[in-house]
Scaffold this motif. Structure first.
Motif, PDB file in Angstrom:
ATOM      1  N   LEU A   1       2.203  81.476 -10.160  1.00 25.41           N
ATOM      2  CA  LEU A   1       3.397  82.299  -9.930  1.00 25.41           C
ATOM      3  C   LEU A   1       4.381  82.161 -11.092  1.00 25.41           C
ATOM      4  CD1 LEU A   1       3.876  81.439  -6.155  1.00 25.41           C
ATOM      5  CD2 LEU A   1       3.363  83.720  -7.051  1.00 25.41           C
ATOM      6  N   SER A   2       3.923  81.719 -12.231  1.00 30.74           N
ATOM      7  CA  SER A   2       4.802  81.510 -13.370  1.00 30.74           C
ATOM      8  C   SER A   2       5.316  82.835 -13.915  1.00 30.74           C
ATOM      9  CB  SER A   2       4.062  80.737 -14.469  1.00 30.74           C
ATOM     10  OG  SER A   2       2.951  81.478 -14.962  1.00 30.74           O
TER      11      SER A   2
ATOM     12  N   LEU B   1      -0.672  74.353  -8.765  1.00 28.50           N
ATOM     13  CA  LEU B   1       0.453  75.235  -8.443  1.00 28.50           C
ATOM     14  C   LEU B   1       1.300  75.414  -9.693  1.00 28.50           C
ATOM     15  CD1 LEU B   1       2.191  76.855  -6.493  1.00 28.50           C
ATOM     16  CD2 LEU B   1       3.287  74.709  -5.780  1.00 28.50           C
ATOM     17  N   HIS B   2       1.301  76.632 -10.212  1.00 27.72           N
ATOM     18  CA  HIS B   2       2.001  76.923 -11.463  1.00 27.72           C
ATOM     19  C   HIS B   2       3.264  77.735 -11.157  1.00 27.72           C
ATOM     20  CE1 HIS B   2       2.800  77.526 -15.568  1.00 27.72           C
ATOM     21  NE2 HIS B   2       1.580  77.696 -16.036  1.00 27.72           N
TER      22      HIS B   2
ATOM     23  N   LEU C   1       3.284  72.409 -11.916  1.00 25.37           N
ATOM     24  CA  LEU C   1       3.872  72.838 -13.175  1.00 25.37           C
ATOM     25  C   LEU C   1       5.210  73.528 -12.900  1.00 25.37           C
ATOM     26  CD1 LEU C   1       0.583  74.338 -14.657  1.00 25.37           C
ATOM     27  CD2 LEU C   1       1.427  72.016 -14.828  1.00 25.37           C
ATOM     28  N   LEU C   2       6.277  72.895 -13.334  1.00 30.64           N
ATOM     29  CA  LEU C   2       7.641  73.390 -13.085  1.00 30.64           C
ATOM     30  C   LEU C   2       8.410  73.535 -14.395  1.00 30.64           C
ATOM     31  CD1 LEU C   2       8.417  71.215  -9.953  1.00 30.64           C
ATOM     32  CD2 LEU C   2       8.485  73.712  -9.987  1.00 30.64           C
TER      33      LEU C   2
ATOM     34  N   HIS D   1      -1.843  64.497 -10.012  1.00 33.72           N
ATOM     35  CA  HIS D   1      -2.291  63.937 -11.283  1.00 33.72           C
ATOM     36  C   HIS D   1      -1.262  64.195 -12.384  1.00 33.72           C
ATOM     37  CE1 HIS D   1      -4.364  63.992 -15.189  1.00 33.72           C
ATOM     38  NE2 HIS D   1      -5.263  63.192 -14.673  1.00 33.72           N
ATOM     39  N   THR D   2      -0.753  65.440 -12.458  1.00 34.64           N
ATOM     40  CA  THR D   2       0.141  65.831 -13.550  1.00 34.64           C
ATOM     41  C   THR D   2       1.376  66.523 -13.005  1.00 34.64           C
ATOM     42  OG1 THR D   2      -1.661  66.065 -15.155  1.00 34.64           O
ATOM     43  CG2 THR D   2       0.372  67.275 -15.610  1.00 34.64           C
ATOM     44  N   LEU D   3       2.541  66.074 -13.463  1.00 34.87           N
ATOM     45  CA  LEU D   3       3.815  66.710 -13.144  1.00 34.87           C
ATOM     46  C   LEU D   3       4.426  67.198 -14.449  1.00 34.87           C
ATOM     47  CD1 LEU D   3       6.127  67.464 -11.251  1.00 34.87           C
ATOM     48  CD2 LEU D   3       6.999  65.120 -11.496  1.00 34.87           C
TER      49      LEU D   3
END
Length: 592
Positions: free
Chosen positions: A284-285, A303-304, A328-329, A351-353
């Protein structure tokens, strides 16, 4: 490959994981490639059969099998004649065809694959009855042509249809409807609006798993999409809302691409995504969302939400996403209160923020314990306390580049519990000293573009696994580098000391060093003993210093049998470089 330090304003860090290719796909392509789906075709490889070519073969074409005619890339302007009726696979891609004659095409009733990719075919040149006799056609590729409307009828036997990169404004009920074997439809890069997409466009076609409608002119998610869908590409449209129930039947959907649209919070309902029980990837970027959407399925792995207008992350919206791996924020508007303490704690599998380019003034608190990568560059972090990172002992990558960290505000025990940390990026801050208590597990340490004035052995003690150290663009002088500073860096292969204030090559460099960056300093002389401690050196960068013709001692490189690159460009005078005789090549010495 020459390793370089990231420059000011370097690109956002990449995600090093099994999801990397999936994350990059929507960023690199507007949708599946124009001929995506051709891997499903049964078009044979040329030469795979030992049968002699049939006698009836069009001029200049090749017919490696009795059922195959390949006329691709011949600049044909007219549909070739003399095509055998036995043809099952016909390739006419990369020509100059403007029309398909009905009489010629109707003879080829046994065709299974028809490739018309990259021609000049218009809708006027494609008669409505063109495909009526092709009752066995399974794969049709008409991407990159001049179609303004889709064919009104395509055969019931169809499995893959590629009409991407045309000028299509309208499709019809029987273009893709009533095709029980149809699996892949590619319509991206056209001019379709919702008015050109009939509500029964896929009626009777309930085997479609891939549908690409990206880069069109849709203003909302079309209703009545096939319930069998697994991949749906809707990026690069004008979508401002998802009508209630538009995605309620797509229970098999695994990937949904909605980036680069005009979605706002009011354009999504609490139940928009709640029925997507198999959804793993949601992009949804590049929209206009102010909050994290509600009703996200618990199956999500990626979740993008980058490049929206999100100011605050509500913990309740993320509750239940225990399988989420990548959040991904980046490039939102998260400020000091944007990530409440513990808001991300329920994401046990995270795993990744990715928080690049927000307004956070400290590291988010109470992060998931299994977090492996925390990406926080270009924020406003000013302090790093003793316990700010204590909750994330599994971190392997920590990026705090281009924040506002000063040495006095980095606690000496800030990194103490990060025993798995392999990469630490503190570039672009306000550090005057190397941080203390760095983990012995580090492989990469980036400290370029700070205000370092001195190097002492203590902060680097125990870093015997460090392979890359970047200290470029600081204020280091040789006299400020303490004796024994490099002593314990036994694995160091890349050292970047470029753009400092060094007047000569620092002594006693690590023995394992293979790449040394000294460009942009004040070096005016290289003595015969400059590289005695670095016998494995392969690449040396001395450009843009103060070297003259006689500045480098003839014996300087004698003990470097592996040396392959010496860059001395951009100095006041051309510098002649004498490499040892065992070196296989002599780099060219150039002047300014």
């Amino acid at each position: 490959m020459v390793t370089r330090c990231p420059a000011w304003g370097h690109p956002e860090p990449s995600l090093n994981s099994q999801w990397l290719s999936l994350l990059l796909l929507p960023l690199l392509l507007p949708g599946p490639p124009p001929a995506l789906g051709m891997e499903d075709a049964s078009f044979p490889h040329l030469g795979e059969s030992s049968q002699p070519p049939p006698r009836a073969c069009p001029p200049r074409c090749s017919c490696p099998r009795a059922d195959t005619v390949d006329c691709a890339g011949l600049d044909l302007r007219v549909f070739p004649d003399n095509i055998t009726r036995a043809a099952q696979h016909l390739s006419l891609q990369n020509n100059q065809l403007q029309e398909l004659p009905y009489n010629e095409l109707s003879r080829l009733s046994g065709l299974r694959t028809l490739n018309l990719h990259n021609n000049l075919i218009s809708s006027e040149g494609l008669p409505d009855e063109a495909f009526e006799s092709l009752t066995q056609l399974q794969h049709i590729y008409v991407a990159h042509n001049k179609l303004s409307v889709a064919p009104q009828f395509l055969p019931r036997s169809l499995r893959v249809a590629d009409l991407a990169a045309n000028e299509v404004t309208e499709i019809f009920p029987l273009t893709f409807g009533e095709k029980p074997a149809l699996r892949s439809v590619y319509l991206h890069n056209n001019q379709l609006s919702n008015a050109g997409l009939p509500p029964d466009a896929f009626h009777g076609s309930q085997a479609v798993v891939t549908l690409s409608l990206s880069s069109n002119r849709l203003s909302y998610v079309p209703p009545s999409l096939p319930s069998s869908l697994e991949r749906l590409h809707l990026q690069n449209n004008l979508i401002s809302k998802v009508p209630r129930g538009a995605l309620s039947r797509q229970t098999h959907l695994r990937e949904l691409y909605l980036q680069h649209n005009q979605l706002t919070d009011s354009g999504l309902h609490a139940t928009t995504f709640s029925k997507l029980h198999g959804l793993e990837y949601l992009d949804l970027s590049h929209n206009q969302l102010a909050t994290v959407p509600a009703g996200l399925p618990h199956t999500l792995a990626v979740l993008h939400l980058g490049r929206n207008r999100i100011r605050w992350v509500e913990a309740a919206r993320l509750r239940g996403l225990r399988g989420l791996r990548y959040l991904l924020l980046q490039h939102n508007q998260l400020g000091a209160a944007g990530l409440p303490a513990g808001a991300l704690r329920p994401l046990r599998g995270l795993h990744t923020l990715h928080l690049y380019g927000n307004g956070l003034d400290r590291v988010p608190q109470a992060l998931p314990r299994r977090l492996r990568a925390l990406v926080l560059p270009h924020n406003r972090v000013t302090t790093l306390g003793a316990r700010d990172l204590a909750a994330t002992p599994s971190l392997a990558e920590l990026n705090l580049a281009y924040n506002r960290l000063a040495s006095a505000c980095v606690h000496r025990r800030a990194f103490r519990r990060l025993r798995a940390l392999r990469s630490l990026d503190l570039a672009g801050n306000q550090l005057t000293l190397l941080p203390s208590g760095l983990p012995a597990s580090l492989r990469t340490l980036r400290l370029q573009r700070n205000q370092l004035r001195a190097l002492e052995p203590e902060p680097l003690a125990g870093l015997d696994q460090l392979q890359e150290l970047c200290l470029a663009h600081n204020r280091l002088r040789v006299g400020d580098i303490g004796p024994g500073t490099w002593h314990e860096l036994q694995a160091l292969q890349v050292l970047d000391l470029s753009h400092n204030e060094l007047s000569f090559v620092p002594p006693d460099l690590p023995e394992a060093l293979e790449e040394l960056h000294l460009q942009g300093n004040r070096i005016s002389h290289v003595g015969p003993e400059a590289f005695l401690s670095t016998p494995r050196l392969r690449a040396l960068f001395l450009r843009a210093n103060r070297l003259h013709v006689t500045s480098i001692a003839p014996e300087a490189f004698l003990g470097l049998p592996h040396l392959r690159v010496v860059d001395t460009t951009g100095n006041p005078e051309p510098v002649l470089v004498q490499l040892p005789p065992t070196a296989p090549r002599r780099p060219r010495a150039e002047g300014p």
